[in-house]
Design a protein around this motif. Structure first.
Motif, PDB file in Angstrom:
ATOM      1  N   ARG A  47       0.857  -1.189   0.000  1.00  0.00           N
ATOM      2  CA  ARG A  47       0.000   0.000   0.000  1.00  0.00           C
ATOM      3  C   ARG A  47       0.888   1.231   0.000  1.00  0.00           C
ATOM      4  N   SER A  48       0.442   2.283  -0.633  1.00  0.00           N
ATOM      5  CA  SER A  48       1.206   3.521  -0.692  1.00  0.00           C
ATOM      6  C   SER A  48       1.427   4.100   0.702  1.00  0.00           C
ATOM      7  N   HIS A  62       1.475   7.070   1.190  1.00  0.00           N
ATOM      8  CA  HIS A  62       0.672   8.292   1.176  1.00  0.00           C
ATOM      9  C   HIS A  62      -0.805   8.013   1.456  1.00  0.00           C
ATOM     10  N   SER A  63      -1.143   6.810   1.872  1.00  0.00           N
ATOM     11  CA  SER A  63      -2.544   6.446   2.065  1.00  0.00           C
ATOM     12  C   SER A  63      -3.161   7.110   3.285  1.00  0.00           C
ATOM     13  N   GLN A  69      -6.091   5.571   6.389  1.00  0.00           N
ATOM     14  CA  GLN A  69      -7.545   5.466   6.364  1.00  0.00           C
ATOM     15  C   GLN A  69      -8.032   4.176   5.712  1.00  0.00           C
ATOM     16  N   ASP A 102      -8.437   3.719   2.556  1.00  0.00           N
ATOM     17  CA  ASP A 102      -9.089   4.028   1.280  1.00  0.00           C
ATOM     18  C   ASP A 102      -8.029   4.242   0.202  1.00  0.00           C
ATOM     19  N   CYS A 103      -7.435   3.160  -0.238  1.00  0.00           N
ATOM     20  CA  CYS A 103      -6.398   3.321  -1.239  1.00  0.00           C
ATOM     21  C   CYS A 103      -6.253   2.046  -2.058  1.00  0.00           C
ATOM     22  N   LEU A 104      -5.343   2.100  -2.985  1.00  0.00           N
ATOM     23  CA  LEU A 104      -5.043   0.949  -3.818  1.00  0.00           C
ATOM     24  C   LEU A 104      -3.791   0.259  -3.306  1.00  0.00           C
ATOM     25  N   GLU A 105      -3.707  -1.026  -3.615  1.00  0.00           N
ATOM     26  CA  GLU A 105      -2.490  -1.785  -3.342  1.00  0.00           C
ATOM     27  C   GLU A 105      -1.927  -2.251  -4.672  1.00  0.00           C
ATOM     28  N   ASP A 163      -8.236  -2.958  -4.625  1.00  0.00           N
ATOM     29  CA  ASP A 163      -8.771  -2.085  -3.582  1.00  0.00           C
ATOM     30  C   ASP A 163      -8.315  -2.619  -2.229  1.00  0.00           C
ATOM     31  N   SER A 164      -7.680  -1.792  -1.425  1.00  0.00           N
ATOM     32  CA  SER A 164      -7.169  -2.244  -0.135  1.00  0.00           C
ATOM     33  C   SER A 164      -8.281  -2.659   0.827  1.00  0.00           C
ATOM     34  N   LYS A 165      -9.483  -2.140   0.630  1.00  0.00           N
ATOM     35  CA  LYS A 165     -10.607  -2.505   1.498  1.00  0.00           C
ATOM     36  C   LYS A 165     -11.212  -3.852   1.129  1.00  0.00           C
TER      37      LYS A 165
END
Length: 64
Positions: free
Chosen positions: A15-16, A18-19, A22, A24-27, A40-42
């Motif tokens: 995961r970035s 810079h996430s 939270q 709410d980001c991409l992996e 989707d990280s979620k």
């Protein structure tokens, strides 16, 4: 099952930094030859979109 799913079974997902914590980001999966798989990280069990490494590199370069 598509090629991207098969290729990412043993991938290392990152995961970035810079996430913001939270969730709410991409992996991005590392170690998949010629591909840049994204998910989707979620929803880590959800769909994976696989970009060619050259296309992903161009996309990231454009963001900077």
């Amino acid at each position: 099952m598509n090629h991207a799913t098969l290729a990412t079974d043993a991938a290392i997902w990152r995961r970035s930094s810079h996430s913001g914590g939270q969730g709410d980001c991409l992996e991005l999966a590392h170690g998949v030859p010629a591909l840049a798989p994204v998910r989707d990280s979620k929803d880590p069990a959800g769909p994976v979109i696989a970009f060619g490494q050259v296309a992903w590199g161009a996309f990231v370069a454009h963001l900077g």
